[in-house]
Design an enzyme around this catalytic site. Structure first.
Site, PDB file in Angstrom:
ATOM      1  N   TYR A 181       0.828  -1.203   0.000  1.00  0.00           N
ATOM      2  CA  TYR A 181       0.000   0.000   0.000  1.00  0.00           C
ATOM      3  C   TYR A 181       0.869   1.263   0.000  1.00  0.00           C
ATOM      4  O   TYR A 181       0.680   2.141  -0.841  1.00  0.00           O
ATOM      5  CB  TYR A 181      -0.955  -0.013   1.196  1.00  0.00           C
ATOM      6  CG  TYR A 181      -2.331  -0.532   0.872  1.00  0.00           C
ATOM      7  CD1 TYR A 181      -2.500  -1.673   0.096  1.00  0.00           C
ATOM      8  CD2 TYR A 181      -3.474   0.107   1.345  1.00  0.00           C
ATOM      9  CE1 TYR A 181      -3.754  -2.168  -0.195  1.00  0.00           C
ATOM     10  CE2 TYR A 181      -4.740  -0.381   1.050  1.00  0.00           C
ATOM     11  CZ  TYR A 181      -4.881  -1.513   0.288  1.00  0.00           C
ATOM     12  OH  TYR A 181      -6.128  -1.986  -0.011  1.00  0.00           O
ATOM     13  N   GLU A 188       2.077   6.179  -6.859  1.00  0.00           N
ATOM     14  CA  GLU A 188       0.977   6.775  -7.621  1.00  0.00           C
ATOM     15  C   GLU A 188       0.940   8.280  -7.403  1.00  0.00           C
ATOM     16  O   GLU A 188       0.833   9.064  -8.354  1.00  0.00           O
ATOM     17  CB  GLU A 188      -0.356   6.165  -7.183  1.00  0.00           C
ATOM     18  CG  GLU A 188      -0.569   4.718  -7.561  1.00  0.00           C
ATOM     19  CD  GLU A 188      -1.819   4.146  -6.907  1.00  0.00           C
ATOM     20  OE1 GLU A 188      -2.646   4.937  -6.427  1.00  0.00           O
ATOM     21  OE2 GLU A 188      -1.960   2.916  -6.865  1.00  0.00           O
TER      22      GLU A 188
END
Length: 248
Positions: A181, A188
């Site tokens: 994550y 991202e």
């Protein structure tokens, strides 16, 4: 924003019909194979010695250890090597929204659509349009995080539909997010950040630039929410597995 879909894309509690179940097994195995190919191609690309041109143009920051400089230089060309392939493998996840709409799976339509849309935004709205995103070394870490997550996730769902749930795969599904994550979502966010016109005054930013800046800021509370959600889910899953094991 998503490094993996938090919602379950397996069968409904009452069980799907045989044709639907067969289709979902095929879809999950095909998706697993697609992401396995992305992972293999990325690792292969990063492990190859950089060309002379890459050494001249990459310009790694001073904090990058010397032994990692070749990997950094190769990472800046990851999109050029497999960006198109990754884009279309990820686009296949749009079918998950259709599965939810048709009732093939028990995932909420809105949640599934948001999760899929965040990835499509990255591959179509950001990486497909901005050279700054395409040459960011964090594109490589983003793709590696995605592909490892999805190989685990899709194989977990496919085998679950077939009535088996290997303990190792269950552990990986609900443990690897601790690392993937932050690496996936962080990559991202900074891939998006790289596209902002930071050299211009805010008065010259267009609405799309402000939108990307807003999404960059939104990424972090969203990561905290998803991270917290998965920690809770992990506790529930392992508590349930422990209870079943004691009952046997």
């Amino acid at each position: 924003m998503s490094t993996s879909h938090a919602s379950h894309t397996g069968a409904k509690k009452t069980g799907p019909s045989f044709p639907v179940k067969a289709y979902l097994v095929l879809y999950n195995f095909a998706s697993c194979a697609g992401w396995a190919s992305v992972l293999y191609l990325t690792i292969q690309h990063l492990s190859t010695s950089p060309s002379t041109l890459q050494r001249l143009t990459a310009r790694p920051p001073s904090f990058v250890p010397p032994e990692l400089v070749p990997v950094y230089e190769r990472a800046t060309t990851t999109y050029a090597a497999l960006g198109e392939h990754t884009k279309w493998v990820q686009t296949g996840a749009a079918l998950e929204v259709v599965h939810s709409l048709l009732g093939f799976v028990r995932s909420p339509v809105q949640t599934t659509a948001m999760q899929v849309a965040s990835r499509l935004y990255l591959v179509w709205g950001i990486a497909n349009r901005f050279s700054e995103a395409q040459t960011s070394p964090l594109y490589a870490t983003m793709v590696v995080s995605w592909s490892v997550t999805e190989v685990i996730r899709y194989s977990f769902y496919a085998l679950g539909l077939l009535g088996t749930e290997p303990g190792l795969l269950l552990w990986l599904r609900y443990t690897t997010f601790y690392l993937l994550y932050p690496t996936g979502a962080g990559s991202e966010a900074f891939v998006c950040f790289a596209t902002l016109p930071l050299g211009k005054p805010l008065s010259e930013w267009d609405a799309w630039a402000f939108g990307r800046g807003f999404l960059f800021l939104l990424w972090w509370p969203a990561l905290y929410f998803l991270y917290s959600y998965m920690i809770v889910q992990r506790r529930k899953v392992f508590r349930s597995a422990s209870t079943k094991a004691k009952a046997q």
